[in-house]
Motif scaffolding. Structure first.
Motif, mmCIF file in Angstrom:
data_model
loop_
_atom_site.group_PDB
_atom_site.id
_atom_site.type_symbol
_atom_site.label_atom_id
_atom_site.label_comp_id
_atom_site.label_asym_id
_atom_site.label_seq_id
_atom_site.Cartn_x
_atom_site.Cartn_y
_atom_site.Cartn_z
ATOM 1 N N PRO A 173 0.854 -1.312 0.080
ATOM 2 C CA PRO A 173 0.035 -0.115 -0.033
ATOM 3 C C PRO A 173 0.796 1.353 0.112
ATOM 4 O O PRO A 173 0.237 2.187 -0.379
ATOM 5 C CB PRO A 173 -0.825 -0.074 1.302
ATOM 6 N N GLU A 174 2.017 1.075 0.213
ATOM 7 C CA GLU A 174 3.002 2.445 0.391
ATOM 8 C C GLU A 174 3.683 2.767 -1.065
ATOM 9 O O GLU A 174 4.421 3.743 -1.313
ATOM 10 C CB GLU A 174 4.081 2.182 1.650
ATOM 11 N N VAL A 175 3.470 1.931 -1.842
ATOM 12 C CA VAL A 175 3.854 2.115 -3.113
ATOM 13 C C VAL A 175 2.756 2.759 -4.033
ATOM 14 O O VAL A 175 1.729 2.765 -4.124
ATOM 15 C CB VAL A 175 3.991 0.951 -4.108
ATOM 16 N N LYS A 176 3.333 4.080 -4.486
ATOM 17 C CA LYS A 176 2.300 4.995 -5.412
ATOM 18 C C LYS A 176 2.776 4.699 -6.939
ATOM 19 O O LYS A 176 3.630 4.562 -7.384
ATOM 20 C CB LYS A 176 2.737 6.521 -5.147
ATOM 21 N N ILE A 177 1.648 4.222 -7.634
ATOM 22 C CA ILE A 177 1.606 4.085 -8.961
ATOM 23 C C ILE A 177 1.228 5.130 -9.943
ATOM 24 O O ILE A 177 -0.032 5.711 -9.577
ATOM 25 C CB ILE A 177 0.705 2.687 -9.416
ATOM 26 N N LEU A 178 1.842 5.678 -10.624
ATOM 27 C CA LEU A 178 1.471 6.807 -11.488
ATOM 28 C C LEU A 178 0.474 6.062 -12.414
ATOM 29 O O LEU A 178 0.348 5.180 -12.863
ATOM 30 C CB LEU A 178 2.964 7.058 -12.282
ATOM 31 N N ALA A 179 -0.444 6.997 -12.962
ATOM 32 C CA ALA A 179 -1.570 6.935 -13.876
ATOM 33 C C ALA A 179 -0.893 6.249 -15.084
ATOM 34 O O ALA A 179 0.123 6.573 -15.447
ATOM 35 C CB ALA A 179 -2.309 8.390 -14.468
ATOM 36 N N VAL A 180 -1.822 5.003 -15.451
ATOM 37 C CA VAL A 180 -1.215 4.033 -16.456
ATOM 38 C C VAL A 180 -1.257 5.027 -17.892
ATOM 39 O O VAL A 180 -2.104 5.813 -18.028
ATOM 40 C CB VAL A 180 -2.177 2.879 -16.748
ATOM 41 N N GLN A 181 -0.247 4.694 -18.591
ATOM 42 C CA GLN A 181 0.008 5.312 -19.926
ATOM 43 C C GLN A 181 -0.046 4.142 -20.897
ATOM 44 O O GLN A 181 0.605 3.225 -20.941
ATOM 45 C CB GLN A 181 1.239 6.157 -20.123
ATOM 46 N N TYR A 182 -1.039 4.288 -21.981
ATOM 47 C CA TYR A 182 -1.103 3.147 -22.874
ATOM 48 C C TYR A 182 -0.365 3.538 -24.223
ATOM 49 O O TYR A 182 -0.388 4.729 -24.640
ATOM 50 C CB TYR A 182 -2.572 2.817 -23.239
ATOM 51 N N THR A 183 0.302 2.490 -24.874
ATOM 52 C CA THR A 183 1.341 2.598 -25.894
ATOM 53 C C THR A 183 0.752 2.014 -27.167
ATOM 54 O O THR A 183 1.355 2.182 -28.074
ATOM 55 C CB THR A 183 2.604 2.134 -25.311
ATOM 56 N N GLY A 184 -0.348 1.077 -27.179
ATOM 57 C CA GLY A 184 -0.546 0.296 -28.307
ATOM 58 C C GLY A 184 0.597 -0.520 -28.691
ATOM 59 O O GLY A 184 0.903 -0.981 -29.913
ATOM 60 N N CYS A 185 1.456 -0.921 -27.927
ATOM 61 C CA CYS A 185 2.823 -1.582 -28.119
ATOM 62 C C CYS A 185 3.624 -0.952 -29.313
ATOM 63 O O CYS A 185 4.397 -1.723 -29.965
ATOM 64 C CB CYS A 185 2.397 -3.075 -28.567
ATOM 65 N N ASP A 186 3.569 0.265 -29.362
ATOM 66 C CA ASP A 186 4.462 0.991 -29.993
ATOM 67 C C ASP A 186 5.901 1.357 -29.484
ATOM 68 O O ASP A 186 5.939 2.183 -28.350
ATOM 69 C CB ASP A 186 3.785 2.257 -30.357
ATOM 70 N N PRO A 187 6.861 0.622 -29.753
ATOM 71 C CA PRO A 187 8.129 0.773 -29.106
ATOM 72 C C PRO A 187 8.671 2.328 -28.842
ATOM 73 O O PRO A 187 9.113 2.692 -27.617
ATOM 74 C CB PRO A 187 9.193 -0.180 -29.808
ATOM 75 N N ALA A 188 8.514 3.243 -29.866
ATOM 76 C CA ALA A 188 8.932 4.369 -29.755
ATOM 77 C C ALA A 188 8.064 5.222 -28.776
ATOM 78 O O ALA A 188 8.484 5.961 -28.066
ATOM 79 C CB ALA A 188 8.903 5.135 -31.130
ATOM 80 N N LYS A 189 6.722 5.078 -28.888
ATOM 81 C CA LYS A 189 5.994 5.560 -27.948
ATOM 82 C C LYS A 189 6.030 5.144 -26.559
ATOM 83 O O LYS A 189 6.151 5.969 -25.324
ATOM 84 C CB LYS A 189 4.282 5.489 -28.258
ATOM 85 N N SER A 190 6.471 3.916 -26.339
ATOM 86 C CA SER A 190 6.761 3.484 -25.083
ATOM 87 C C SER A 190 8.233 4.050 -24.383
ATOM 88 O O SER A 190 7.995 4.452 -23.084
ATOM 89 C CB SER A 190 6.942 1.936 -25.070
ATOM 90 N N LEU A 191 8.979 4.328 -25.182
ATOM 91 C CA LEU A 191 10.364 4.729 -24.861
ATOM 92 C C LEU A 191 10.250 6.218 -24.401
ATOM 93 O O LEU A 191 10.433 6.643 -23.283
ATOM 94 C CB LEU A 191 11.410 4.492 -25.948
ATOM 95 N N ASN A 192 9.205 6.915 -25.005
ATOM 96 C CA ASN A 192 8.940 8.426 -24.909
ATOM 97 C C ASN A 192 8.160 8.589 -23.472
ATOM 98 O O ASN A 192 8.481 9.412 -22.825
ATOM 99 C CB ASN A 192 8.279 8.898 -26.199
ATOM 100 N N ILE A 193 7.268 7.709 -23.326
ATOM 101 C CA ILE A 193 6.577 7.966 -22.147
ATOM 102 C C ILE A 193 7.243 7.446 -21.042
ATOM 103 O O ILE A 193 7.210 8.202 -19.786
ATOM 104 C CB ILE A 193 5.091 6.757 -22.148
ATOM 105 N N ALA A 194 8.129 6.187 -21.038
ATOM 106 C CA ALA A 194 8.989 6.149 -19.850
ATOM 107 C C ALA A 194 9.910 7.099 -19.777
ATOM 108 O O ALA A 194 10.183 7.237 -18.599
ATOM 109 C CB ALA A 194 9.726 4.520 -20.179
ATOM 110 N N THR A 195 10.631 7.619 -20.519
ATOM 111 C CA THR A 195 11.559 8.691 -20.402
ATOM 112 C C THR A 195 10.835 9.843 -19.879
ATOM 113 O O THR A 195 11.617 10.648 -19.004
ATOM 114 C CB THR A 195 12.253 9.230 -21.872
ATOM 115 N N ASP A 196 9.599 10.217 -20.266
ATOM 116 C CA ASP A 196 8.946 11.399 -19.464
ATOM 117 C C ASP A 196 8.515 11.193 -18.085
ATOM 118 O O ASP A 196 8.667 12.029 -17.447
ATOM 119 C CB ASP A 196 7.809 11.505 -20.465
ATOM 120 N N MET A 197 8.197 9.843 -17.918
ATOM 121 C CA MET A 197 7.978 9.530 -16.407
ATOM 122 C C MET A 197 9.028 9.785 -15.744
ATOM 123 O O MET A 197 9.057 10.286 -14.373
ATOM 124 C CB MET A 197 7.482 8.116 -16.559
ATOM 125 N N LEU A 198 10.330 9.268 -16.056
ATOM 126 C CA LEU A 198 11.692 9.348 -15.456
ATOM 127 C C LEU A 198 12.085 11.090 -15.205
ATOM 128 O O LEU A 198 12.496 11.293 -13.973
ATOM 129 C CB LEU A 198 12.597 8.807 -16.003
#
Length: 300
Positions: free
Chosen positions: A194-219
């Motif tokens: 319960p002490e773990v905070k989960i950021l709002a899910v971001q869906y990517t459509g399994c697009d690798p480029a989009k996934s990398l951009n989202i992950a980088t933005d999250m970081l």
């Protein structure tokens, strides 16, 4: 062909790694039917741009040859987000009078109508990996996504000491696979960590480029981020892990920093909780019916 023949064919083509939950009882292998020489089947994946779906196709073709089928077509859209395109493909295959359809549905609701119409027209349908919100398909063959997602939550929670903020990278909001992997992960985290905070899910459509951009933005937007949960982005998480000091260790399906994967983590989990593997193109034929019948599986 009979629906049982179709599920036997698909079961012979693919073998899925499951975490924490076994498959349903195996079915009796289908016998080779002389009429199969005139029958064409079709495999409709979520996208044609995936080596995983190509591996499934190769296994299906091998099993089809052993059972004497004329051919197995490979028909799909270029992008997993093209839901309308997959709907049109199913309708087109029914019009072409194929003998059976195997499909990984991009959207559990949007594909209900075309799938049910196919069955009503006498074309057996088996869903693979991602099903539809209907009991009409003869069988559903897949990983137990909820159990796998719970395992991922427990593994990641353990790696980060059950504290901190984690990123959540999803597949597609409408797919059965996507929603089960999301629900299982979030519910387990809330219940056990319960002490773990989960950021709002971001869906990517399994697009690798989009996934990398989202992950980088999250970081970038969350300097204190300690981990990732990625439903189907192993390679993307690896790239993110290498790009941010200190180099975070990773698990396919989840990544974390700092620290390393403990020796106690099961090998199956290291290989990716929730990520089905297309394998056993020949050997899996000895376990032909590793899918759930409609009455045994209720879509989430």
């Amino acid at each position: 062909m009979t629906p049982k023949g179709l599920v036997a064919l698909l079961g012979a083509a693919v073998l899925f790694v499951t975490v924490a939950a076994p498959f349903a009882d195996a079915q009796t292998p289908a016998k080779k039917d002389p009429e199969n020489a005139n029958r064409t089947l079709v495999w409709i994946p979520k996208t044609v741009n995936s080596t995983f779906w190509l591996a499934v196709w190769e296994g299906t073709k091998k099993a089809a040859t052993e059972l004497g089928y004329k051919e197995v077509l490979y028909k799909g859209t270029a992008a997993q987000s093209d839901i309308a395109g997959q709907v049109n493909l199913v309708n087109d295959m029914v019009s072409r009078k194929v003998s059976g359809i195997m499909i990984a549905a991009t959207d559990a609701k949007a594909l209900v109508d075309p799938v049910e119409k196919a069955v009503a027209a006498g074309v057996p349908v088996v869903t693979l990996d991602s099903g539809v919100d209907s009991q009409k398909p003869y069988a559903y063959i897949a990983t137990d996504n909820i159990a796998a997602a719970k395992t991922a939550a427990d593994v990641l929670g353990g790696l980060i000491g059950s504290k901190g903020t984690v990123g959540d990278i999803g597949i597609t909001a409408g797919s059965q696979t996507g929603r089960e992997r999301e629900d299982g992960f979030v519910k387990q985290m809330k219940a056990k960590h319960p002490e773990v905070k989960i950021l709002a899910v971001q869906y990517t459509g399994c697009d690798p480029a989009k996934s990398l951009n989202i992950a980088t933005d999250m970081l970038t937007g969350n300097p204190g981020l300690v981990g990732f949960y990625g439903q189907d982005q192993e390679r993307v998480l690896r790239r993110v892990a290498r790009s941010v000091p200190p180099v975070p260790r990773r698990l396919p399906g989840c990544a974390h920093r700092p620290g390393s994967v403990p020796d106690g983590v099961p090998r199956r989990v290291r290989d990716g909780p929730g990520h089905p593997q297309a394998a056993g193109q020949g050997q899996a034929g000895r376990h032909p019916g590793e899918g759930r019948h409609p009455e045994e599986h209720q879509p989430a």
